[in-house]
Design a protein around this motif. Structure first.
Motif, PDB file in Angstrom:
ATOM      1  N   HIS A  86       0.834  -1.208   0.000  1.00  0.00           N
ATOM      2  CA  HIS A  86       0.000   0.000   0.000  1.00  0.00           C
ATOM      3  C   HIS A  86       0.869   1.259   0.000  1.00  0.00           C
ATOM      4  O   HIS A  86       1.999   1.260   0.468  1.00  0.00           O
ATOM      5  N   GLU A  87       0.266   2.357  -0.493  1.00  0.00           N
ATOM      6  CA  GLU A  87       0.978   3.632  -0.574  1.00  0.00           C
ATOM      7  C   GLU A  87       0.051   4.787  -0.217  1.00  0.00           C
ATOM      8  O   GLU A  87      -1.172   4.701  -0.375  1.00  0.00           O
TER       9      GLU A  87
ATOM     10  N   PHE B 251       4.226   7.623  -0.991  1.00  0.00           N
ATOM     11  CA  PHE B 251       5.001   7.104   0.139  1.00  0.00           C
ATOM     12  C   PHE B 251       4.550   5.673   0.407  1.00  0.00           C
ATOM     13  O   PHE B 251       3.361   5.398   0.554  1.00  0.00           O
ATOM     14  N   ASN B 252       5.529   4.744   0.416  1.00  0.00           N
ATOM     15  CA  ASN B 252       5.181   3.359   0.731  1.00  0.00           C
ATOM     16  C   ASN B 252       5.801   2.956   2.061  1.00  0.00           C
ATOM     17  O   ASN B 252       6.685   3.641   2.592  1.00  0.00           O
ATOM     18  N   PHE B 253       5.327   1.847   2.587  1.00  0.00           N
ATOM     19  CA  PHE B 253       5.777   1.367   3.887  1.00  0.00           C
ATOM     20  C   PHE B 253       6.630   0.097   3.767  1.00  0.00           C
ATOM     21  O   PHE B 253       6.776  -0.659   4.716  1.00  0.00           O
ATOM     22  N   ASP B 254       7.155  -0.101   2.545  1.00  0.00           N
ATOM     23  CA  ASP B 254       7.872  -1.349   2.288  1.00  0.00           C
ATOM     24  C   ASP B 254       9.380  -1.171   2.169  1.00  0.00           C
ATOM     25  O   ASP B 254      10.083  -2.077   1.732  1.00  0.00           O
ATOM     26  N   GLY B 255       9.899   0.014   2.493  1.00  0.00           N
ATOM     27  CA  GLY B 255      11.334   0.245   2.438  1.00  0.00           C
ATOM     28  C   GLY B 255      11.887   0.340   1.041  1.00  0.00           C
ATOM     29  O   GLY B 255      13.064   0.025   0.815  1.00  0.00           O
TER      30      GLY B 255
ATOM     31  N   GLN C 222      10.965   6.317  -1.922  1.00  0.00           N
ATOM     32  CA  GLN C 222       9.687   6.973  -2.201  1.00  0.00           C
ATOM     33  C   GLN C 222       9.709   7.487  -3.627  1.00  0.00           C
ATOM     34  O   GLN C 222      10.661   7.288  -4.380  1.00  0.00           O
TER      35      GLN C 222
ATOM     36  N   SER D 131      11.505   4.919  -5.881  1.00  0.00           N
ATOM     37  CA  SER D 131      10.476   3.885  -5.757  1.00  0.00           C
ATOM     38  C   SER D 131      10.199   3.319  -7.144  1.00  0.00           C
ATOM     39  O   SER D 131      10.235   4.051  -8.139  1.00  0.00           O
TER      40      SER D 131
END
Length: 543
Positions: free
Chosen positions: A229-230, A253-257, A260, A288
């Motif tokens: 998700h972003e 912005f993602n939460f997966d490292g 961005q 990203s």
């Protein structure tokens, strides 16, 4: 212009004709980060809170080129190639891509709008990749239809109807699409809700949107990484008119490292009749997956379906113009009665008055010289130094000219004087109230203090009165001896109180008679109440 249209049409045909080449294992990812706004009211890429008007539609065809949206780093990780990316590139997994975008937007009902997007990849090129373990990623398919999407947008407020701000909510759904063109779709749905706002400032329009991008299936990338998700957002400013310029900034912005993504895009638009041509481009930043080094777009759009509004009727004559008939309410800025108070502030707009009375004439109903607006008693003649009311120094409701005690609050029945609680009559001091004590005790209740104060003043003010005997009397309840003792104590308590108020003790005598001198029968409650009393008897009087 004709050549541009032909080029786009040929590219679209090539895209539709593209077929998959080799069966290679590649990440099932939609590398396309840019989705054009189908309405494009304020910006080509950002919603501004406005929707198409009822019956209106917009169709657009856009050619799109992007450079290096996906690369493999030396550590095998898949990334984008925006400016200032810090990874070391090994292979251009997607070095360049040309895409044709078909966008359609239409108003379904009042504030509800539908948007459709069909992208067609006309050309893409990449470098072959062989990992140290021997796994290969070959050239992607040259072209084909990429993942289509549909959007619903609902306008919550519109500046066209007088709202201070345009606002809308939108939800876009990108459909699963993995077997048509490489890097053109994903295995699950992408659901992207967002909030859009916009406001005009003269010839400028400022807009922003914010939302998210949620995947029903995570994208499995290289090196064991994934993309889920972003959070998405953008802000932009654009001019208005036939020739329009815009500048937008977008980010994810993602939460997966996976680092961005951000882009800065500038564009120009020119409208003619019901058509429009436009161009847009700018760099990407960070890395990203899907973030290009730069991208450029060119296209045209057609807007139709809106009925031409009938010409407005000629304006009616201005009722406030010189010589025109009008009511004061129609022309609040005028002063119809010429008293210096505008109609909108004048309580009597057709009657000359004074500003202090909101444009109405001063009236003096009671003729006391105090205008009604300043007169607290407008219907009763009064004094000018008492705001038009009759003067009443002691505030007892009796005017001074009718008050026998003007400096002492009283009652109207006694001509403004206090009620006479005690009076000298026929060898006695007659009291108009009873003296009350606590039951079975000689303690005087506070409610009798005012009465005894009057008695003290009366004795002190009349030196001709000699010795006063304070008589205490009881009813026959209980023993006579007890009652005589109680009545004696009560008489002495009254004496002590009068002495405390300034009466000479030598002029007072206390005597308790108990039940021995009833004035009524002790057989009834009323009689017993009357027998419980204090009396003041004058022993002798000086001439």
């Amino acid at each position: 212009m004709t050549r541009c249209i032909r080029f786009l049409a040929v590219a679209a045909v090539l895209a539709l004709a593209g077929t998959a080449s080799a069966q290679n294992v590649r990440p099932a990812i939609d590398s396309q980060r840019l989705r054009l706004d189908p309405t494009a009211h304020g910006s080509l890429v950002l919603g501004d809170g406005e929707v198409l008007e009822e019956g209106q539609f917009r169709a657009a065809l856009t050619g799109h080129y992007e450079r290096s949206p996906m690369v493999l780093l030396t550590n095998g990780e898949l990334r984008g190639r925006g400016l200032f990316s810090d990874g070391t590139k090994e292979t251009q997994l997607l070095r360049e891509r040309a895409t044709i975008h078909l966008n359609l937007a239409m108003n379904l009902w009042k504030r509800l709008e539908l948007g459709l997007h069909v992208p067609a990849v006309a050309y893409q090129y990449a470098e072959n990749y062989v990992s140290p373990s021997g796994a290969t990623i070959n050239h992607p398919t040259q072209g084909g239809i990429a993942a289509p999407s549909a959007m619903l947008r609902y306008g919550m407020s519109s500046e066209r109807t007088g709202a201070p701000l345009a606002s809308a909510i939108a939800v876009e759904v990108v459909f699963p699409w993995t077997d048509k063109v490489d890097y053109g779709g994903e295995k699950g749905f992408i659901i992207a809700p967002r909030l859009e706002v916009g406001k005009a400032f003269g010839g400028l329009r400022v807009m922003a949107d914010a939302g998210g991008q949620f995947r029903t299936k995570d994208v499995e990338l290289t090196a064991g990484e994934k993309l889920s998700h972003e959070v998405l957002g953008g802000i932009g400013v654009a001019t208005t008119g036939k020739l329009r310029a815009e500048l937008t900034a977008r980010g994810a912005f993602n939460f997966d490292g996976l680092s961005q993504s951000a882009e800065l895009l500038a564009g120009l638009r020119y409208g003619f009749g019901e058509g429009e041509i436009y161009a847009l481009g700018g760099p990407g930043f960070m890395e990203s997956p899907g973030t290009p080094t730069y991208r450029g777009l060119i296209g045209f759009a057609f807007i139709g379906g809106k009925k031409a509004a009938p010409p407005p009727p000629p304006p009616p004559p201005d009722p406030c113009a010189a010589g025109q008939s009008h009511t004061p309410e129609q022309c609040p800025a005028l002063d119809d009665d010429g008293d210096g108070v505008p109609n909108g502030q004048d309580r009597c707009p057709l009657e000359k008055g004074v500003a202090e009375n909101q444009g109405c004439p001063d009236k003096d109903t009671d003729g006391d010289g105090v205008p009604d607006r300043l007169d607290r008693c407008p219907s009763v003649p009064g004094a000018t130094d008492n705001q038009g009311c009759p003067k009443d120094s002691d505030k007892d409701g009796v005017p001074d000219d009718k008050d026998r005690c003007p400096d002492k609050p009283g009652i109207p029945e006694n001509q403004g004087c206090p009620p006479e609680r005690a009076e000298i009559k026929a060898g006695k001091i007659e009291i108009k109230e009873k003296v009350y004590f606590d039951t079975g005790k000689a303690t005087i209740k506070a409610q009798s203090n005012a009465l005894l104060d009057d008695v003290a003043k009366l004795i002190a003010a009349n030196p001709q009165v000699g010795v006063v005997t304070i008589e205490g009397h009881t009813d026959s309840t209980g023993s006579a001896a007890t009652n005589r003792a109680l009545s004696q104590k009560r008489a002495e308590a009254v004496k002590d109180y009068l002495v405390s108020k300034g009466v000479d003790a030598s002029r007072l005598e206390a005597k308790g008679f108990g039940p021995d001198q009833p004035v009524e029968s002790n057989k009834t409650a009323k009689g017993r109440e009357a027998n419980r009393r204090v009396e003041f008897t004058i022993q002798n009087a000086n001439p």
